[in-house]
Structures are given as C-alpha cells and as structure tokens.
Scaffold this active site. Structure first.
Site, PDB file in Angstrom:
ATOM      1  N   HIS A   1     -10.098   1.329   2.285  1.00  0.00           N
ATOM      2  CA  HIS A   1      -9.608   2.668   2.646  1.00  0.00           C
ATOM      3  C   HIS A   1     -10.768   3.623   2.957  1.00  0.00           C
ATOM      4  O   HIS A   1     -10.630   4.527   3.780  1.00  0.00           O
ATOM      5  CB  HIS A   1      -8.779   3.268   1.509  1.00  0.00           C
ATOM      6  CG  HIS A   1      -7.350   2.797   1.463  1.00  0.00           C
ATOM      7  ND1 HIS A   1      -6.441   3.078   2.448  1.00  0.00           N
ATOM      8  CD2 HIS A   1      -6.675   2.080   0.542  1.00  0.00           C
ATOM      9  CE1 HIS A   1      -5.261   2.547   2.136  1.00  0.00           C
ATOM     10  NE2 HIS A   1      -5.372   1.923   0.982  1.00  0.00           N
TER      11      HIS A   1
ATOM     12  N   CYS B   1       0.856  -1.182   0.000  1.00  0.00           N
ATOM     13  CA  CYS B   1       0.000   0.000   0.000  1.00  0.00           C
ATOM     14  C   CYS B   1       0.893   1.232   0.000  1.00  0.00           C
ATOM     15  O   CYS B   1       1.887   1.276   0.736  1.00  0.00           O
ATOM     16  CB  CYS B   1      -0.879  -0.010   1.249  1.00  0.00           C
ATOM     17  SG  CYS B   1      -1.983   1.409   1.383  1.00  0.00           S
TER      18      CYS B   1
ATOM     19  N   HIS C   1      -9.201  -3.979  -1.334  1.00  0.00           N
ATOM     20  CA  HIS C   1      -8.177  -3.170  -0.652  1.00  0.00           C
ATOM     21  C   HIS C   1      -8.548  -1.686  -0.723  1.00  0.00           C
ATOM     22  O   HIS C   1      -8.491  -0.973   0.292  1.00  0.00           O
ATOM     23  CB  HIS C   1      -6.807  -3.434  -1.300  1.00  0.00           C
ATOM     24  CG  HIS C   1      -5.700  -2.590  -0.775  1.00  0.00           C
ATOM     25  ND1 HIS C   1      -4.624  -3.110  -0.079  1.00  0.00           N
ATOM     26  CD2 HIS C   1      -5.476  -1.248  -0.817  1.00  0.00           C
ATOM     27  CE1 HIS C   1      -3.812  -2.130   0.275  1.00  0.00           C
ATOM     28  NE2 HIS C   1      -4.301  -0.986  -0.165  1.00  0.00           N
ATOM     29  N   GLU C   2      -8.902  -1.224  -1.924  1.00  0.00           N
ATOM     30  CA  GLU C   2      -9.177   0.212  -2.089  1.00  0.00           C
ATOM     31  C   GLU C   2     -10.438   0.631  -1.335  1.00  0.00           C
ATOM     32  O   GLU C   2     -10.462   1.684  -0.690  1.00  0.00           O
ATOM     33  CB  GLU C   2      -9.297   0.569  -3.573  1.00  0.00           C
ATOM     34  CG  GLU C   2      -8.025   0.360  -4.387  1.00  0.00           C
ATOM     35  CD  GLU C   2      -6.790   0.978  -3.757  1.00  0.00           C
ATOM     36  OE1 GLU C   2      -6.900   2.022  -3.098  1.00  0.00           O
ATOM     37  OE2 GLU C   2      -5.702   0.379  -3.914  1.00  0.00           O
TER      38      GLU C   2
HETATM   39 NI    NI Z   1      -3.723   1.033  -0.019  1.00  0.00          NI
END
Ligand code: NI
Length: 178
Positions: free
Chosen positions: A147, A101, A143-144
């Site tokens: 966030h 990341c 993953h995104e």
């Molecule tokens: Ni990330």
C-alpha cells in the site's frame, strides 16, 4: 481519535508512493496511529496502511491478539505498528494465498507472496523492530507495505479467474462484506 473512512480502489490517493516519516515524535503521527488502530478495529481488518485513510506516509499497522473473524483459520500475528518498513525476502520462494482488502470490499483474490521475509522498521516508540517471519504473517506485511508503494493486491494476481466476490468464491463461508 476516530474511525476514518477507508478509501476504495479507484481513489488516486491509493496509487501514490508514500513518504518516509521524518518526525517520529510529531503529534500528527500519534493521531494517525490512533486513527489507524480505531479504524482497523472497527472493520476487523488484518492490517491497515496510512494511505488507506488518505495519509501518504510510510506507516502500517497489522495483527491482532485474538483470531480475526475475517481470517478465522490464519495463525495469529502480534499487534504491530511499523514505521518506515524495509522488507527483504528470504530464499525467494513464493506461495499463493487468498487476500482481501478493506479498500477492495467484498472481494478476494489469489496472490503470490514471498513465503519467508525479513522485515525491519520502527514501532510507535521509535524502537527497532527486526523480525524474520513466514506464512500468513509474511503475507500480511507484504500486503500492507505494498500500500505504501501504491500497489493494491489485485495488481499482483497472476490468474484473474481467482479474483471475485466473497459470496461467489466461498458460498459456504460467512465472510464479511469487506
Ligand atoms: Ni489492503
């Protein structure tokens, strides 16, 4: 348009739950998308979420038309802007995979993700995106979108022995320090 600094783990802005985008034609949204694109391109990211440049809105971008030097063996993911995303796992099966990341530079961790995923959202022209994906593509989206809920991948690692610095975990690979 500009390359913006990417916030690093420890910055409280990365832990916020982001707000949905209400005005899809706002000039601020255009600027945000350009900045996300420029920043991701400059850092060879596989994806980037708005909170990583300090904007708490539910916007992510990911994918490249060419192999990513940070993930040379990964399958290609189409370049995508995803606004107000909604994820729905398909089947419930999970698999472990290595992730990095831009907010956790120089490190990798082994993270469980749903193998198959149905996701929806809007693109930069307010068109509906509705896709069923698997593997690396599904991993990147999860993953995104994490966030946007204030979750960084280290929080999902099950066995912390599989979290460390690129050079130590993968001494034979020339992984970039980000
Ligand atoms: Ni990330």
């Amino acid at each position: 348009m500009s390359v913006r600094p990417v916030l690093r783990m420890g910055d409280p802005l990365l832990l916020r739950v982001s707000e949905p985008v209400e005005e899809l034609d706002a000039p601020q949204l255009r600027e945000l998308l350009v900045d996300l694109h420029d920043t991701m391109a400059a850092l060879n990211g596989a994806g980037l979420a708005a909170p990583q440049i300090g904007v708490s809105l539910r916007v992510v971008i990911f994918g490249t038309g060419a192999p990513n030097p940070r993930y040379p063996d990964a399958e290609l993911v189409p370049p995508t802007v995803l606004i107000n995303p909604q994820l729905e796992p398909v089947g419930g099966e999970t698999e472990q995979g290595w992730e990095g990341c831009l907010s956790v530079p120089g490190m990798r961790g082994l993270v469980p993700r749903y193998r198959q995923l149905h996701y929806r959202g809007l693109d930069e022209q307010s068109r509906v995106i509705d896709r069923r994906v698997d593997g690396f593509h599904a991993r990147v989206v999860q993953h995104e979108v994490d966030h946007l809920d204030g979750i960084l991948y280290p929080m999902r690692i099950l066995d912390m022995r599989y979290f460390g610095f690129n050079e130590e975990l993968f001494p034979d690979q020339q992984l970039q320090d980000d």
